[in-house]
Scaffold this motif. Structure first.
Motif, short mmCIF file in Angstrom:
data_model
loop_
_atom_site.label_atom_id
_atom_site.label_comp_id
_atom_site.label_asym_id
_atom_site.label_seq_id
_atom_site.Cartn_x
_atom_site.Cartn_y
_atom_site.Cartn_z
N GLY A 146 0.80 -1.14 -0.08
CA GLY A 146 0.02 -0.04 0.10
C GLY A 146 0.95 1.31 0.08
O GLY A 146 0.13 2.27 0.00
N ARG A 149 0.28 3.92 -2.96
CA ARG A 149 -1.17 4.71 -3.18
C ARG A 149 -1.81 5.28 -1.98
O ARG A 149 -2.92 5.48 -1.73
CB ARG A 149 -2.21 3.53 -3.64
CG ARG A 149 -1.97 2.97 -5.14
CD ARG A 149 -2.94 1.93 -5.50
NE ARG A 149 -2.37 0.65 -4.73
CZ ARG A 149 -3.30 -0.33 -4.50
NH1 ARG A 149 -4.74 -0.24 -4.95
NH2 ARG A 149 -2.90 -1.39 -3.70
N THR A 150 -0.73 5.13 -0.77
CA THR A 150 -1.20 5.74 0.49
C THR A 150 -0.78 7.05 0.70
O THR A 150 0.58 7.39 0.62
CB THR A 150 -0.71 4.83 1.88
OG1 THR A 150 -1.31 3.33 1.54
CG2 THR A 150 -1.23 5.62 2.93
N LYS A 153 0.81 9.70 4.99
CA LYS A 153 1.86 8.92 5.75
C LYS A 153 2.53 9.88 6.92
O LYS A 153 2.51 11.06 6.67
CB LYS A 153 2.99 8.73 4.90
CG LYS A 153 2.64 7.78 3.72
CD LYS A 153 4.14 7.63 2.67
CE LYS A 153 3.94 6.54 1.70
NZ LYS A 153 3.15 7.04 0.76
N PRO A 188 -4.02 3.36 7.74
CA PRO A 188 -3.77 3.94 6.35
C PRO A 188 -3.49 3.03 5.49
O PRO A 188 -4.05 3.12 4.13
CB PRO A 188 -3.07 5.18 6.33
CG PRO A 188 -3.09 5.58 7.88
CD PRO A 188 -3.21 4.28 8.57
N PHE A 189 -2.41 2.38 5.62
CA PHE A 189 -2.04 1.18 4.50
C PHE A 189 -2.81 0.08 4.35
O PHE A 189 -3.12 -0.35 3.33
CB PHE A 189 -0.50 0.86 4.94
CG PHE A 189 0.43 2.01 5.02
CD1 PHE A 189 1.08 2.29 3.99
CD2 PHE A 189 0.79 2.79 6.32
CE1 PHE A 189 2.20 3.57 3.95
CE2 PHE A 189 1.46 3.84 6.45
CZ PHE A 189 2.25 4.09 5.09
N HIS A 191 -6.13 0.19 4.93
CA HIS A 191 -7.13 0.76 4.31
C HIS A 191 -7.15 0.73 2.65
O HIS A 191 -7.86 0.26 2.06
CB HIS A 191 -7.34 1.95 4.74
CG HIS A 191 -8.75 2.66 4.24
ND1 HIS A 191 -8.93 3.30 2.77
CD2 HIS A 191 -9.97 2.75 4.62
CE1 HIS A 191 -9.92 3.52 2.72
NE2 HIS A 191 -10.84 3.26 3.67
N THR A 192 -5.73 0.91 2.37
CA THR A 192 -5.18 1.04 0.82
C THR A 192 -5.35 -0.43 0.18
O THR A 192 -5.87 -0.78 -0.82
CB THR A 192 -4.06 1.72 0.66
OG1 THR A 192 -4.24 2.99 1.15
CG2 THR A 192 -3.60 1.92 -0.70
#
Length: 268
Positions: A146, A149-150, A153, A188-189, A191-192
């Motif tokens: 990910g 596309r994340t 960060k 977040p990663f 989720h991606t």
């Protein structure tokens, strides 16, 4: 899972306060002001319940360094870190606390199992650290897949993730810090990656798939598993567990008013 002893111990405060510290430091990066008041108060309590408060100060040092480097939120970060460090002097030992604490932190403990390095692969695959190993490789996977596309960060957060991972492999006692850092920083990663996997689903399923809901269901299932299989054996009494420590034997010696030195069959 790697709780070491199934009773309430001082480090439970450290794990909770470490999570709250990461949350507050990220809030400062986002422009919030409340952590400047909350985190020093947390540190005051933390320093008086467990020596693990050094993990919180370490996190503040990392975030403050990034603030100075990027010239973002420098004053609130510096003020919070300085105040949090200052309140650690408010303890029953006063100025003698730090000269005692630093040698204790640097002390090598090669003969105590829980302070030894964690092997990459265990002879018994299902030891108490299997959860850490699964989580570690899962985090590595979602970071690699990910990364591009994340967009969101947190660089100091990623540094904390790397530091806690290194500390965990160096000493199995620190694995829980990586668990807290992963829970805070890998979202977040994940989720991606989940959103990318959803693209492979049939259109009618894709519309109903929500990454946050999927992660919540996964963590809910793990929490239910732990609740059913582990919590019934836990105790909220602050007592050494019989069977792990020689509780009964010490009681017998105490009642017999025995005196003198003893040779204990431990590796301590």
């Amino acid at each position: 899972l790697p709780a070491f002893i199934p009773v309430v111990r001082c480090q439970v405060f450290t794990y909770g306060f470490f999570a709250l510290t990461l949350f507050g430091l990220e809030a400062i990066r986002g422009g919030k002001r409340w952590p400047g008041f909350v985190l020093p108060a947390v540190m005051l309590v933390w320093a008086n319940v467990h020596g693990g408060f050094m993990a919180g100060l370490g996190a503040m040092a990392v975030y403050t360094a990034f603030a100075l480097f990027t010239h973002r939120q420098v004053k609130p970060m510096l003020a919070t870190a300085f105040a949090s460090g200052a309140v650690t002097l408010v303890n029953i030992y006063g100025l003698k606390f730090w000269p005692y604490l630093i040698p204790a932190l640097l002390n090598n403990r090669p003969h105590i199992a829980e302070w030894r390095p964690l092997p990459l692969f265990a002879s018994d695959m299902w030891d108490v650290f299997v959860g850490f190993r699964i989580l570690f490789w899962l985090v590595v996977f979602v970071l690699l897949i990910g990364w591009r596309r994340t967009e969101k960060k947190s660089w100091p957060g990623l540094v904390m993730l790397a530091i806690t991972a290194a500390l965990a492999w160096h000493s199995r006692r620190h694995t829980s810090f990586f668990g807290v850092a992963a829970l805070a920083m890998a979202g977040p990663f994940l989720h991606t990656v989940l959103a990318g996997l959803a693209a492979w689903l049939p259109p009618r399923w894709r519309a109903a798939f929500h990454p946050a809901l999927a992660a919540t269901v996964l963590y809910g299932a793990i929490a239910l598993y732990v609740t059913v299989n582990f919590l019934p054996d836990l105790s909220f009494q602050v007592l050494a567990p019989v069977g792990h420590d020689p509780v009964r034997e010490v009681d017998i010696l105490s009642l017999a008013q025995a005196e003198g030195n003893m040779a204990l069959p431990f590796e301590w």
